[in-house]
Write a protein that holds these residues in place. Structure first.
Motif, PDB file in Angstrom:
ATOM      1  N   GLN A   1       6.257   1.042   3.735  1.00  5.86           N
ATOM      2  CA  GLN A   1       4.859   0.638   3.820  1.00  5.86           C
ATOM      3  C   GLN A   1       4.312   1.225   5.268  1.00  5.86           C
TER       4      GLN A   1
ATOM      5  N   TYR B   1       0.057   9.221  -2.070  1.00 10.20           N
ATOM      6  CA  TYR B   1      -0.584   8.233  -3.079  1.00 10.20           C
ATOM      7  C   TYR B   1       0.358   8.224  -4.372  1.00 10.20           C
ATOM      8  N   THR B   2       0.296   7.090  -5.244  1.00 13.19           N
ATOM      9  CA  THR B   2       1.056   7.125  -6.335  1.00 13.19           C
ATOM     10  C   THR B   2       0.349   7.033  -7.544  1.00 13.19           C
TER      11      THR B   2
ATOM     12  N   THR C   1      -1.955   3.767  -8.317  1.00  9.99           N
ATOM     13  CA  THR C   1      -1.221   2.670  -8.079  1.00  9.99           C
ATOM     14  C   THR C   1      -1.248   2.249  -6.523  1.00  9.99           C
ATOM     15  N   TYR C   2      -1.237   3.293  -5.669  1.00 11.17           N
ATOM     16  CA  TYR C   2      -1.337   2.968  -4.179  1.00 11.17           C
ATOM     17  C   TYR C   2      -1.845   4.303  -3.600  1.00 11.17           C
TER      18      TYR C   2
ATOM     19  N   ASN D   1      -2.383   5.290   0.809  1.00 12.35           N
ATOM     20  CA  ASN D   1      -2.143   5.275   2.189  1.00 12.35           C
ATOM     21  C   ASN D   1      -3.607   5.348   2.971  1.00 12.35           C
TER      22      ASN D   1
ATOM     23  N   GLU E   1      -6.877   7.674   2.054  1.00 15.97           N
ATOM     24  CA  GLU E   1      -8.432   7.073   2.257  1.00 15.97           C
ATOM     25  C   GLU E   1      -9.274   7.997   3.251  1.00 15.97           C
TER      26      GLU E   1
ATOM     27  N   SER F   1      -8.841   2.513  -0.720  1.00 18.32           N
ATOM     28  CA  SER F   1      -7.868   2.295  -1.755  1.00 18.32           C
ATOM     29  C   SER F   1      -8.308   1.469  -3.011  1.00 18.32           C
TER      30      SER F   1
ATOM     31  N   LEU G   1      -7.944   2.207  -7.102  1.00 21.26           N
ATOM     32  CA  LEU G   1      -6.763   1.625  -7.989  1.00 21.26           C
ATOM     33  C   LEU G   1      -7.107   1.513  -9.426  1.00 21.26           C
TER      34      LEU G   1
END
Length: 524
Positions: free
Chosen positions: A176, A187-188, A196-197, A199, A203, A210, A214
């Motif tokens: 992280q 990103y995921t 889902t994520y 960084n 952003e 974020s 999401l």
């Protein structure tokens, strides 16, 4: 009666029948046998239990250990009885174990304690020991009975699990931290393409927080159309295709869309996330290529400009040669021919008329003077002698005067009072840039005034040429056919400097040149 009754009572107590005494002894023997059998059954049962069983008396000393305990420790009953069992407790656990045992014993309360006991192999193994007080039917305290189980493997597994969880936690924290500090966007997505994520770099690049993305489809937010405005179908999205086929895709160039609707070029890598062979998500790492694309475009433009400049320089050399040949032919050849003719006629003129001879000599002298002036003009145009003899400041002062006389445009100068120390090549470059800037003013600016400023500042030489004309067309600043602009930029660039041409808000154009002085001492 009373005495008799007493005697009879005494006689009845002392004079019991012989059979009654025998029966009492037999009863006690039967009771003892029953107790022994009960103890044997208890110990047989205790030996069969997969538990380390022990007993202690009212004095806290142990009176029994089952077979499981003795096999575990590899010691005999005699070695373990009393306080002998204490010898097997790990030194680090001894005080805590005995304090728990004694404290519970004194209060006649059950207890539980975990400690390490030496195994017959010599290894100390963790056991969980539970003890409880024993009481007779009438409430008399009889001691303690307890049982222990080997928890070593479970405890080791728990410790390994804790260490593994800690390692996983540290790895997650590290990952992280890495993702949070990456310069690249990261990103995921889940299997449905939902975010889902994301960084902090992502952003910043997207302009979305974020929390705003999401659970939303990334394609619909950052990839929904092409730069030309046409729709971008999801089934054409490279990342979503990786979600389907599970193949890693690296260094894929595409265009993303910011929150404000602007486009920016990126290079992306897509990796599927798999669990037991099933694709459950997608990892995307991307890098903003805006600066690289601009650099590529600038490099391409520079190469095009250099090719154009090279062609222009070649053409300029030919033009200069042509002009020089024309000047020599038209001016010098004609003049020399006229002189030759006059010289051939001199003998006749001398013989016929002396005054006519003197007039011809005067005409010839004037012709020679004009020829010398023209030679001086040609030489000056090729290379001003004042630049070599007196330096850049004097050359700029002379050039601005010539420009004002020739063009009729007022020329104001702000020059240093002392000469600036510069190597000849740099002086020539600055002087040629000035000439080009003044030529552009005369040809295109429709100006009535020009201000030329030369100064030394922080180790650099700064030349500024400002006019009050109509202002340059901004499209012409970097146009490939703007040979003058290109020439000024390339001259400055060859010495690590730069030339900037700006259209002024109030009208007019500013040419600003900054060239390092090559570590020479700046003007005081």
């Amino acid at each position: 009666m009373r005495i008799r009754k007493t005697k009879i009572g005494k006689r009845s107590q002392l004079a019991k029948p012989k059979g009654a005494l025998v029966d009492g002894a037999a009863e006690r023997e039967r009771a003892g046998e029953t107790l022994r059998r009960s103890q044997e059954r208890y110990r047989t049962m205790a030996d069969a239990l997969p538990v380390l069983v022990w007993q202690s008396g009212t004095d806290k000393l142990c009176t029994y250990f089952n077979r499981g305990w003795l096999e575990f420790t590899g010691r005999t009953m005699e070695q373990e009885l009393g306080n002998g069992w204490v010898e097997g407790i790990h030194p680090d656990d001894l005080r805590r174990c005995l304090d728990t045992y004694n404290s519970a014993f004194d209060r006649r309360e059950p207890f539980v304690v975990e400690y390490r006991l030496r195994h017959r192999s010599g290894e100390y193994r963790w056991i969980l020991d539970r003890g409880a007080p024993q009481f007779s039917s009438d409430g008399t305290f009889l001691g303690y009975i307890g049982g222990a189980v080997d928890t070593h493997d479970r405890k080791q597994a728990e410790q390994a699990l804790r260490e593994s969880e800690q390692q996983v936690r540290h790895a997650l924290e590290f990952n992280q931290a890495v993702m949070a500090n990456m310069a690249e966007g990261f990103y995921t997505l889940d299997s449905r393409g939902l975010v889902t994520y994301m960084n902090p770099a992502a952003e910043r690049l997207f302009g979305w927080r974020s929390a705003e993305l999401l659970g939303r489809k990334m394609h619909d937010m950052t990839h929904y159309q092409h730069p030309d405005g046409s729709p971008f179908p999801a089934d054409e999205c490279a990342g979503l295709q990786v979600l389907q086929n599970g193949k890693v895709l690296s260094d894929y160039e595409e265009v993303f869309i910011r929150k404000d609707g602007t486009f920016f070029p990126v290079v992306s890598s897509f990796s599927p996330i798999k669990s037991e062979g099933v694709i459950v998500g997608l990892v995307v790492v991307f890098r903003d290529m805006t600066a690289e694309k601009r650099a590529e475009e600038a490099l391409h433009r520079s190469r095009e400009e250099l090719r154009a400049l090279a062609a222009r320089l070649q053409a300029a050399r030919e033009e200069e040669r042509t002009q020089l040949a024309r000047d020599i032919h038209d001016e010098l050849s004609g003049t020399l021919t006229a002189l030759k003719m006059d010289l051939s006629l001199l003998p006749d003129r001398v013989a016929k008329d002396h005054s006519l001879f003197l007039e011809k000599l005067s005409s010839m002298s004037g012709l020679v003077d004009r020829t010398l002036d023209r030679v001086h003009t040609i030489v000056t145009e090729l290379r001003p002698a004042v630049l070599d003899k007196f330096g850049l400041v004097a050359a700029i002062e002379w050039q601005t005067g010539e420009f004002q006389d020739r063009s009729g445009i007022a020329c104001q100068t702000h020059l240093p009072t002392e000469e600036i120390p510069l190597e000849p090549e740099r002086s020539t470059a600055v002087f040629r840039i000035l000439q080009e800037a003044l030529t552009n003013v005369a040809r295109h600016a429709n100006a009535s005034k020009v201000v030329v400023d030369l100064r030394s500042e922080a180790g650099s030489l700064i030349l500024e040429v400002r006019d009050n004309g109509k202002g340059i067309d901004e499209n012409a600043i970097y146009a490939h056919n703007s040979m003058g602009m290109l020439s000024m930029r390339e001259r400055a660039l060859s010495f690590g400097g730069k030339t900037e041409v700006t259209r002024l808000p109030e009208g007019g154009t500013l040419v600003s040149v900054r060239i390092p002085q090559n570590n020479m001492s700046p003007l005081k």
